[in-house]
Design a protein around this motif. Structure first.
Motif, mmCIF file in Angstrom:
data_model
loop_
_atom_site.group_PDB
_atom_site.id
_atom_site.type_symbol
_atom_site.label_atom_id
_atom_site.label_comp_id
_atom_site.label_asym_id
_atom_site.label_seq_id
_atom_site.Cartn_x
_atom_site.Cartn_y
_atom_site.Cartn_z
ATOM 1 N N UNK A 1 0.860 -1.164 0.000
ATOM 2 C CA UNK A 1 0.000 0.000 0.000
ATOM 3 C C UNK A 1 0.912 1.234 0.000
ATOM 4 N N UNK A 2 0.638 2.179 -0.886
ATOM 5 C CA UNK A 2 1.491 3.367 -0.934
ATOM 6 C C UNK A 2 1.019 4.428 0.068
ATOM 7 N N UNK A 3 1.800 5.482 0.177
ATOM 8 C CA UNK A 3 1.539 6.515 1.178
ATOM 9 C C UNK A 3 0.171 7.158 1.008
ATOM 10 N N UNK A 4 -0.238 7.432 -0.218
ATOM 11 C CA UNK A 4 -1.548 8.042 -0.442
ATOM 12 C C UNK A 4 -2.681 7.126 -0.002
ATOM 13 N N UNK A 5 -2.541 5.840 -0.261
ATOM 14 C CA UNK A 5 -3.560 4.874 0.158
ATOM 15 C C UNK A 5 -3.611 4.779 1.678
ATOM 16 N N UNK A 6 -2.452 4.804 2.308
ATOM 17 C CA UNK A 6 -2.402 4.744 3.778
ATOM 18 C C UNK A 6 -3.102 5.964 4.368
ATOM 19 N N UNK A 7 -2.813 7.145 3.826
ATOM 20 C CA UNK A 7 -3.455 8.364 4.326
ATOM 21 C C UNK A 7 -4.967 8.303 4.125
ATOM 22 N N UNK A 8 -5.407 7.735 3.010
ATOM 23 C CA UNK A 8 -6.833 7.637 2.727
ATOM 24 C C UNK A 8 -7.566 6.686 3.652
ATOM 25 N N UNK A 9 -6.873 5.693 4.139
ATOM 26 C CA UNK A 9 -7.487 4.693 5.015
ATOM 27 C C UNK A 9 -7.001 4.823 6.455
ATOM 28 N N UNK A 10 -6.491 5.991 6.801
ATOM 29 C CA UNK A 10 -5.855 6.162 8.099
ATOM 30 C C UNK A 10 -6.780 5.837 9.265
ATOM 31 N N UNK A 11 -8.024 6.255 9.209
ATOM 32 C CA UNK A 11 -8.927 6.005 10.337
ATOM 33 C C UNK A 11 -9.126 4.511 10.570
ATOM 34 N N UNK A 12 -9.207 3.737 9.488
ATOM 35 C CA UNK A 12 -9.354 2.289 9.638
ATOM 36 C C UNK A 12 -8.056 1.672 10.173
ATOM 37 N N UNK A 13 -6.936 2.184 9.718
ATOM 38 C CA UNK A 13 -5.645 1.640 10.141
ATOM 39 C C UNK A 13 -5.287 2.027 11.569
ATOM 40 N N UNK A 14 -5.826 3.127 12.053
ATOM 41 C CA UNK A 14 -5.490 3.593 13.393
ATOM 42 C C UNK A 14 -5.808 2.536 14.449
ATOM 43 N N UNK A 15 -6.904 1.835 14.301
ATOM 44 C CA UNK A 15 -7.246 0.776 15.255
ATOM 45 C C UNK A 15 -6.245 -0.360 15.220
ATOM 46 N N UNK A 16 -5.805 -0.722 14.032
ATOM 47 C CA UNK A 16 -4.812 -1.782 13.884
ATOM 48 C C UNK A 16 -3.479 -1.341 14.485
ATOM 49 N N UNK A 17 -3.114 -0.098 14.240
ATOM 50 C CA UNK A 17 -1.875 0.434 14.804
ATOM 51 C C UNK A 17 -1.932 0.460 16.328
ATOM 52 N N UNK A 18 -3.065 0.854 16.857
ATOM 53 C CA UNK A 18 -3.242 0.924 18.312
ATOM 54 C C UNK A 18 -3.148 -0.473 18.932
#
Length: 65
Positions: A1-18
């Motif tokens: 996943x590239x940086x733009x895709x990560x930024x676009x899905x950041x809210x979904x990824x935040x839970x995984x990161x947490x």
């Protein structure tokens, strides 16, 4: 996943990161907003690990997406 895709899905990824890095605060994740350098710095600070190790962990995480 590239940086733009990560930024676009950041809210979904935040839970995984947490879940992976529980010492990160919601504010850390909000400020990071897809910035892997900032995220690595916060992981380094919160976990007391070397900058390169934190950067490697973030890169490894990004590759699993």
């Amino acid at each position: 996943m590239n940086t733009d895709q990560i930024k676009g899905k950041w809210k979904q990824l935040a839970g995984t990161l947490k879940a992976k890095w529980g010492k990160l605060t919601d504010d850390d994740l909000k400020v990071a907003e897809g910035d892997s350098e900032y995220l690595a710095g916060r992981i380094q600070e919160r976990y007391g690990i070397a900058r390169e190790e934190a950067r490697k962990e973030v890169d490894d995480f990004n590759r699993t997406l």
